[in-house]
Structures are given as structure tokens and as C-alpha cells.
Design a protein around this motif. Structure first.
Motif, PDB file in Angstrom:
ATOM      1  N   GLY A   1     -14.236 -55.109  27.825  1.00  0.00           N
ATOM      2  CA  GLY A   1     -13.975 -54.753  29.211  1.00  0.00           C
ATOM      3  C   GLY A   1     -12.509 -54.481  29.425  1.00  0.00           C
ATOM      4  N   THR A   2     -12.156 -54.217  30.651  1.00  0.00           N
ATOM      5  CA  THR A   2     -10.774 -53.906  30.994  1.00  0.00           C
ATOM      6  C   THR A   2      -9.956 -55.194  31.118  1.00  0.00           C
TER       7      THR A   2
ATOM      8  N   ASP B   1     -13.769 -48.012  30.174  1.00  0.00           N
ATOM      9  CA  ASP B   1     -14.421 -47.770  31.457  1.00  0.00           C
ATOM     10  C   ASP B   1     -14.802 -49.037  32.201  1.00  0.00           C
ATOM     11  N   GLY B   2     -14.870 -50.153  31.491  1.00  0.00           N
ATOM     12  CA  GLY B   2     -15.263 -51.401  32.132  1.00  0.00           C
ATOM     13  C   GLY B   2     -16.701 -51.763  31.838  1.00  0.00           C
TER      14      GLY B   2
ATOM     15  N   ASP C   1     -14.283 -50.945  26.837  1.00  0.00           N
ATOM     16  CA  ASP C   1     -12.911 -51.380  27.106  1.00  0.00           C
ATOM     17  C   ASP C   1     -12.191 -50.380  28.014  1.00  0.00           C
TER      18      ASP C   1
ATOM     19  N   ASP D   1      -8.372 -56.171  33.665  1.00  0.00           N
ATOM     20  CA  ASP D   1      -8.658 -56.763  34.975  1.00  0.00           C
ATOM     21  C   ASP D   1      -9.971 -57.537  34.938  1.00  0.00           C
ATOM     22  N   GLU D   2     -10.966 -57.034  34.217  1.00  0.00           N
ATOM     23  CA  GLU D   2     -12.219 -57.773  34.059  1.00  0.00           C
ATOM     24  C   GLU D   2     -11.982 -59.050  33.271  1.00  0.00           C
ATOM     25  N   ARG D   3     -11.151 -58.972  32.257  1.00  0.00           N
ATOM     26  CA  ARG D   3     -10.836 -60.168  31.473  1.00  0.00           C
ATOM     27  C   ARG D   3     -10.171 -61.229  32.348  1.00  0.00           C
TER      28      ARG D   3
END
Length: 887
Positions: free
Chosen positions: A409-410, A334-335, A332, A412-414
Motif C-alpha cells: 500500500g501507500t 495505487d493503494g 504500492d 499514507d495507508e501504512r
């Protein structure tokens, strides 16, 4: 994310694993049960000296060898291939954990192969005793294979002490080992009987055929009873959370729950029927039916066993998307994309959002979901969501939906994954329409400071009355706006007038007949049990009428006015204007006139997650599809039948079940009150956000048509969070109140909520919604000082009860209401309105020519004739004497 894996889109979601595995498991159990079947029936043939029966055993052995060794071996290899390319991380864990177990099982399998080949090819060519010994060797080896595989399969559901650092034996002899072993053993015996039915009809000798059918019938009937009993034992050792997941009985799980007892009953009854002499054709038909029932029984069981593991593939250790819970925090932060060794680096940083979204789908979704395929198709599950709703759904995974692992994930990834699902898989969904501000004309009533004897102040007691106009489906809040007013006689000592006067109100032209544009009056009888005339509200007030004295507040009130934001001729206007007149009770002479808005909006954002369009002008209103989907979700999650009720013309008032202080609704006292239930549920899907989380549901989008937070706090960029807390904190304060009352539903909603404006959940003060709200004096400690616009926060300090609410609070004298001079909550002067900059500021513009609070900027002359040298209204100041009186 050490290994790449095979995404099959249409046939993804474990389709091939499920297909091959169920077929293989059926055949593999036959390989075990049939291993006992062969030597027992051979012994029976010898005892009865029956050549036809012995010939049957040899013929059945050939069928058995081809099916179990050839076809079963192929499907076994197929399982290894599919799991290695579709679930490589889990496969690696099983291999490394059970190296000794796999090696031992392969030895047993080799013994099975050799023994079965000897048993078949030496049939009638070796002594009876030796041949039977070979048959028994095969059965023992086959059952030991089941013994070994059972430990490995059971480990995936109940790893037990292995999770605490246990080794091979802790993993192998896991909590479900023994009940599962008994269950599968009895199931193997039953399946052997089912396959016996299939081959018995080829026996030409009638008595031998009857012997086989009756013996197989006994095998099936007894075995299914023993399997069900051991299955009950098996279920009793499930981890509590797995048992809870299965107890939800949601979606397809419900179907399989219903099918298992049906299949079992069918196997028992039809198996017993096979004991009766029947025509050969009937026996063949029943054999095929029993074979399919057996396949359905074992398939349903395997599905429920898999469902019990969700959201894990190895319970408590590895999620179904191959991610370890122990890795989540780091991923979460680091991505996820950065850790996948087979993904091109910096996809998001380089602007490749579509490719990033596709890879994230492969990593997190494709292990369970197909794209347009027969297994867990992602398309119908996500069809309704726009991007912001999809993002919220992903955010809440693994919280209230125990079958799903959390998104990892981050943010932004979500969002990239949400965009991929909505825009790429579904071809996109239109976003909310941007509202262009309009400047509607406002007539400011005249006021002459030199000659006018009275000042009339009017207000709405809420900054925004939200209406859930899904009247055909459900109702959260009906059209019910409240208008208040105070009449002040100007003078050296101004007086609040409550006697000898009447106050009247009427709405602006075009809003007088809401029944022509909404369905409230069509369904009001079903929802509220009353049937007021069209355009008349639940308290008997219409869009014009006389106001009633509210003695405690020294104000006049018109309550539950059924105004709607839909003017004649179409469109949407959430700020209709009401004119209020004060008249002499005896003569009817008009003493004073003023105007105020009655803010009322249907821009409730249910569509953002529940799909459907806006109902009116693509701007506001809960459409029927949106309202119906809310009921579907409620039915699915709470085992209610609200859709059925709505379809029969009986829409539901939410407060008929959930208590709610705002309506004085008792509901079902054991349930969470409505604000706690709604905010507690949705906070799990909208965590990690600021004030925008509130605007997802409430009519406060910056580019929307309402913007209910429009007062001085909004102009100072003080959003919802500084008073109410983030959505997590806000929900926790409501849920803690319910938890302290012993309501069990609170714990479930609180489980995954982490406070952000307090050190811990214990530090959050519980509160009753509507009655305990942020206290103005938390920030406005000293009336002479302006609170720090960047640091001040009113969160976690609540009023003691409803009497201390800002909207119910009088000034220091006890005569003037604070809200009369400062205006409604969320719209305190000066307020900026999307339908005209000063539409909310009519009072101060009328009486002092500016948009500040009444009396601000040395405008005490609005009410006071002489000079004012002290402030009698605000608490906290030293007051020499004097102030407003009452008559």
C-alpha cells in the motif's frame, strides 16, 4: 482483494483453521492407517481362529466408522468452511488449480464410505474372503485419497514447475510429493497403532488383548522410525528460502523444533514398552499418553510445515494475506484500499483514518494475527511501539523478517494502519515531548584587537558526541568528548604556537561530577576492562586538566573527556561549555582564554521502536526497559545471550564483537563493522524517507532538545541526505565495503535495499565508516563561489582516509586547522543552538564581534596586523606568497 473474509478478532489468525485442521488431519490419517489395520487384524483372527480377536476387530470397526466417517466428515466440512471464509483467495486458487484432483478424491471418498459401511454392517454376514476384499477396497480408496490430498497440500509448500507456467500435473507431482507421501503413509500406520491401543484394553480375553497390544506396539515403533527417516527426506526438498526460515528457529518455531524429536522418542520408547506385559490400568494410562504424544507429533509437524510456507500461503505465488507478489508494485502505487471491492472508497481521502486502519488490518494482518486471542496475538507483539516505531516496523516487514509478507500500500495507508494498531488497539502512546528552546547565558571572553598578543581557538572535533547511556545493558559509545585548541601569536605573519606554553581546560560549573548522575563508572570495569576513578574518563582525563600537544595537527588536545549532558540539580543540557586557557610554561601567565561547547547528547531514539520511556526529563537518555529490549531483539535475531549477560551484571560493549574504526576495535573480524551492521539493519525499516529517517535515531529531531545539525548547512536547509545519502544509500556504501572484504552478513542486509541517489548498487562507492566521509571540496570546489543550495550534493565522493577528513585537515599552509576557524562538523559557523542562539559561536563573537567563520567579512585582523592581500589558507586560490608560520 476479490473476496471479503471473516475477521474473528480474538479467534482470528487462523485459530479455527489450525484447530479444526490438526484434529481432522489426525483422524484422516487414522482413516488411512486404520484401513490397513482392519483387514490385517481380521486376517490374523482367522489364522489364529480367535473369536475374541475377531470380536475386537468388529468392535474396533464400529469405533473406526463413527470416528472417521462421522466425526472426520464433520471436521472435513469444517475445514472447507473455515478456509473459504478466512482465506477465500487461496481457497479459490486451490479449487481452480485442482478441479480434476478434487473430483477424483471425492470419488475415492465415496468408495470409502460405501466400502466401510458394507464392511461394518456385513461383518460375519458374508464370506470371509469377500469381507476381506471389501476391507482391502476401503484401504486402497483411503490411501488413494491420501495420495491425492498429499499432492494438493504439498503444492502449497513446493509448487515447483507450476510457478513457471506448468499445469495440473506439475502442480500435483511437485518436488515434495513423494517424500511427503511416504512420511504421511508411515504416520498413518503409526496413528492406527495408537488408536488400537485405545480400544484394546476392552478385550476381556487376556491372550487376545496381549496380541493386540504387542502388534500395535510393533506398528508404532517401526512406523515412527520410518516416519522420521522419510521426514528427513521431506525436509531436504524444501525450497532453500523455506529451509532458511525454519533454520532461524525463532519464537514458537524453536519450541516445535524441540518437541518433534521429543515426541518421536516418546512414541518409540513407550510404544516398545507396550510389548511388555503390564497391568491393565498401566496400559490404559500409557495408551492415553501415547495418543497425546501422537497428536503432539503430527500437530508439531503441521505447524512447521505451515511455518515453512511463510510468508506465503502458496509458496512463491500468494502471500499469507492473500495478496500476490505480482500485484505488490501496482498496489504500492495505487493503494490497497482502492482495489478491495468490499471496502468503502476514499476512506483516507475523506478523513476516515480509523476505519481505513481497521480495513487495512483486516486485509493484511488478520489472516495470521488475532487481537487478544490465543493464536499469534498482535497485542504483545506491538505493545512497545509508538506510532513512528509501528510505522517503521510495518515498513520493514518482508525484508529481514522472512516470516512476514511485506506491507502493501501507500505510505499514507501504512501510517493509517500504524495509527490504528497503536491508538485504537492499544489506546495510544504519548509521542516525543516537544522541546521549548531556552536562552542560557553565555559569557563571551574579552578580546582587545589593539593590545592582545594571542588568539586562542578551541573546538570539539565532532559536531555531536552521542552517548548510549544504557550502561546496565550495553554500550555503543561511552562518555568521551574531545577538545582541541590552537594558539596563534598575532602579527604581520601570525604564528601557531606549540612550544613554551601549556593549555588547560575545565567544564562549566554543574558538570564536574557526572558519576553522581550516571551509571558509567559502576559498569565500566565490566564493559571496558578498566576502572578509572569517578569523573575520570578512559584516557585518564577528567572534567578539568591539562591538554596535550598533538604534533601532527599542531594543536593541543584533551581526549575522551567524560562529560555528560546532565547538570547538577537535574535537567538536560547537551551543550556544556568548556573554558580553555593558554599559559606561559615558565611564568604561568595567562596568554589567552576562550570557550567552546562540548556537544554531547543521550537523545538517541532507540525508544521510538524498542519502547520504554526517555530516561531523563522525558527528553533524552536510554532507559533500562529500552536498553533491555534492544538486547532481546539482538538475541532473537542473532541467537545471542546478551539479556542473560546483562541480568548477571555483565553489560556488553557492542564493539567487543563488531569491529569499529572509531574505537580502533577489532572485534570479531568476520562480523560486519558496527556502523555497517546498525545502518544496514535499520535501513530496511526506514527506507523511502529523507533526513527524518536519521532523526529517528540520531539526536536531530527538529522539535527535540539537541538538534545536532545546527550549522550553516542546516540554516540553508541542507539536511543529512545531501552529504550522506538517504539511509538506503548510506547503508549500501557501508555494506559494500564489508561485502568486498568477504563478509557474508552484508548480502542479507543489502538484499532489499534499493539505491535512491545512484543508478544502481554498483554505482555506489564503498567506504569505511569514520575514516571515509563526504569531502567538503565536492561542493566547495571554488572558495570564491557558494555551492548551489538546492543542487549540490557530496554523496558518493569520500575522503581517501582519515587524514583527509575535514576535522583532521589543515589549511594550505599546513599550520592552521580548517576546523579551528570554521568550527565542528554539523556546527560550522554560524551555528544556531537550541540553548542559546550563539552558544556555538563563542569564538567568532569573541574575536570579531559576529558569528561568521574566523576571518570572514574581511576580519583578517583577528590574527594579521597588517593588510592582507591574498588568502593563504584556502586551497584552490592562487597564492602569491606568505601565510601563517609555526613556532
Amino acid at each position: 482483494m476479490q473476496y471479503p473474509f471473516w475477521e474473528l478478532t480474538t479467534y482470528g489468525g487462523g485459530f479455527f483453521i489450525a484447530l479444526i485442521a490438526v484434529v481432522h488431519v489426525y483422524v484422516a490419517h487414522f482413516a488411512v492407517g486404520g484401513g490397513l489395520f482392519l483387514p490385517l487384524f481380521e486376517s490374523m483372527a482367522y489364522k489364529r481362529d480367535s473369536e475374541p480377536l475377531l470380536a475386537y476387530v468388529k468392535s474396533h470397526t464400529r469405533f473406526f466408522l463413527l470416528l472417521t466417517m462421522v466425526f472426520g466428515g464433520m471436521t472435513g466440512v469444517g475445514i472447507w468452511y473455515t478456509i473459504s471464509v478466512l482465506a477465500p483467495q487461496a481457497t479459490s486458487t486451490l479449487i481452480h488449480t485442482f478441479v480434476f484432483g478434487w473430483a477424483t478424491e471425492w470419488v475415492c471418498f465415496l468408495v470409502e464410505i460405501v466400502a466401510l459401511l458394507i464392511y461394518y454392517y456385513r461383518f460375519g454376514k458374508m464370506s470371509r474372503a469377500s469381507h476381506l476384499v471389501v476391507g482391502w477396497i476401503y484401504f486402497v480408496a483411503a490411501w488413494l485419497s491420501l495420495f491425492l490430498i498429499n499432492g494438493i497440500i504439498g503444492f502449497m509448500l513446493t509448487p515447483g514447475g507450476w510457478l513457471e507456467g506448468g499445469g495440473f500435473w506439475a502442480a500435483f507431482f511437485n518436488p515434495s510429493f513423494w517424500p511427503s507421501l511416504f512420511f504421511r503413509t508411515f504416520m498413518a500406520f503409526m496413528i492406527a497403532g495408537l488408536f488400537g491401543f485405545l480400544t484394546a484394553h476392552r478385550i476381556e480375553d487376556r491372550e487376545a488383548r496381549e496380541t493386540v497390544f504387542r502388534s500395535c506396539a510393533l506398528w508404532v515403533s517401526v512406523s515412527i522410525v520410518l516416519a522420521m527417516l522419510s521426514g528427513w527426506w521431506y525436509c531436504s526438498v524444501f525450497p532453500p528460502e523455506a529451509a532458511h526460515r525454519l533454520a532461524l528457529r525463532a519464537a514458537r518455531i524453536t519450541d516445535f523444533y524441540r518437541l518433534i524429536p521429543i515426541f518421536a522418542a516418546g512414541l518409540f520408547v513407550l510404544g516398545a514398552v507396550m510389548m511388555v506385559r503390564l497391568p491393565r490400568g498401566a496400559r490404559i494410562a500409557l495408551s492415553l499418553i501415547l495418543f497425546m504424544l501422537g497428536f503432539g507429533f503430527i500437530g508439531s509437524f503441521e505447524f512447521l510445515r505451515e511455518a515453512g510456507r511463510k510468508p506465503y500461503v502458496i509458496h512463491g505465488y500468494m502471500y499469507s494475506n492473500q495478496i500476490l507478489p505480482s500485484e505488490v508494485e501496482a498496489l504500492d502505487r495505487d493503494g490497497l484500499l482502492a482495489t478491495a471491492k468490499w471496502v468503502r472508497p476514499n476512506l483516507l481521502q475523506d478523513g476516515h483514518r480509523v476505519e481505513a486502519g481497521q480495513k487495512l488490518f483486516q486485509l493484511q494482518c488478520s489472516g495470521c494475527h488475532s487481537i487478544g486471542g490465543p493464536m499469534n496475538d498482535i497485542m504483545p507483539l506491538t505493545e512497545k511501539y509508538p506510532v513512528i516505531g509501528m510505522d517503521a516496523k510495518l515498513s520493514g516487514m518482508g525484508t529481514l523478517s522472512p516470516m512476514m509478507p511485506p506491507f502493501v500500500g501507500t505510505p499514507d495507508e501504512r501510517m493509517a494502519l500504524a495509527e490504528y494498531i497503536v491508538n485504537e488497539l492499544h489506546g495510544g502512546k504519548p509521542g516525543n515531548r516537544v522541546f521549548e528552546d531556552v536562552d542560557l547565558p553565555v559569557d563571551i571572553p574579552p578580546f582587545n584587537a589593539d593590545t592582545d598578543e594571542y588568539v586562542l581557538l578551541a573546538w570539539n572535533n565532532l559536531g555531536m558526541h552521542c552517548i548510549s547511556d544504557s550502561y546496565s545493558e550495553w554500550v555503543l559509545l561511552p562518555p568521551a568528548n574531545d577538545i582541541y585548541a590552537q594558539l596563534i601569536r598575532r602579527g604581520d605573519t601570525p604564528q601557531v604556537i606549540t612550544q613554551g606554553v601549556t593549555l588547560h581546560y575545565h567544564v562549566q560549573e554543574g558538570f564536574e561530577r557526572p558519576a553522581e548522575r550516571c551509571l558509567f563508572w559502576k559498569h565500566v570495569k565490566s564493559i571496558f576492562g578498566a576502572q578509572p576513578p569517578d569523573n575520570v574518563g578512559l584516557c585518564g582525563n577528567g572534567l578539568a586538566g591539562e591538554m596535550h600537544l598533538q604534533k601532527e595537527m599542531k594543536s593541543f588536545e584533551a581526549s575522551l573527556i567524560p562529560v555528560e549532558p546532565y547538570p547538577e540539580g537535574g535537567g538536560f543540557n547537551p551543550f556544556p561549555i568548556f573554558t580553555v586557557e593558554a599559559r606561559d610554561a615558565e611564568t604561568g601567565r595567562v596568554l589567552a582564554v576562550t570557550k567552546t561547547v562540548a556537544p554531547t547528547s543521550t537523545e538517541m531514539g532507540c525508544k521510538n521502536c524498542h519502547g520504554g520511556p526517555w530516561a531523563v526529563d522525558d527528553l533524552a537518555g536510554i532507559s533500562q526497559p529500552t536498553g533491555r529490549d534492544v538486547l532481546k531483539s539482538h538475541d532473537r535475531l542473532s541467537n545471542t545471550e546478551l539479556v542473560k549477560a546483562a541480568q548477571s551484571g555483565k553489560p556488553m560493549l557492542c564493539q567487543s564483537c563488531h569491529p569499529d574504526p572509531v574505537l580502533g576495535a577489532e572485534g570479531q573480524p568476520e562480523l560486519l563493522n558496527l556502523p555497517a551492521a546498525i545502518h544496514g539493519f535499520h535501513a530496511n525499516f526506514l527506507s523511502g524517507r529523507e533526513s527524518e529517517a536519521c532523526a529517528y535515531c540520531h539526536p536531530n529531531r527538529p522539535d527535540g532538545p539537541t538538534k545536532c545539525l545546527r550549522g550553516l548547512h542546516a540554516s540553508a536547509n541542507i539536511g543529512c541526505v545531501r552529504c550522506h545519502g538517504t539511509l538506503e544509500d548510506h547503508a549500501l556504501s557501508l555494506l559494500k565495503h564489508e561485502k568486498e572484504k568477504g563478509k557474508p552478513g552484508a548480502d542479507r542486509l543489502m538484499l532489499h535495499l534499493k539505491p535512491r541517489m545512484a543508478d544502481s548498487v554498483n554505482a555506489i562507492n564503498p567506504r569505511l565508516p569514520w575514516m571515509q566521509e563526504p569531502d567538503c571540496r565536492t561542493c566547495h570546489v571554488d572558495p570564491d563561489e557558494t555551492p548551489d543550495a538546492f543542487e549540490a550534493s557530496a554523496f558518493n565522493v569520500w575522503t581517501a582516509d582519515g587524514g583527509q577528513l575535514y576535522r583532521n585537515s589543515p589549511d594550505r599552509t599546513g599550520s592552521m586547522m580548517c576546523i579551528a576557524c570554521h568550527n565542528s562538523p554539523h556546527a560550522n559557523y554560524p551555528a544556531v543552538n537550541k540553548y542559546g542562539a550563539d552558544r556555538d559561536n563563542i569564538g567568532p563573537l569573541q574575536y570579531q564581534g559576529n558569528n561568521r567563520s574566523i576571518g570572514a567579512d574581511d576580519n583578517c585582523g583577528v590574527c594579521h596586523f597588517g593588510p592582507v592581500t591574498w588568502d593563504a589558507h584556502h586551497r584552490g586560490r592562487v597564492v602569491p606568497g606568505g601565510g601563517a608560520g609555526e613556532q
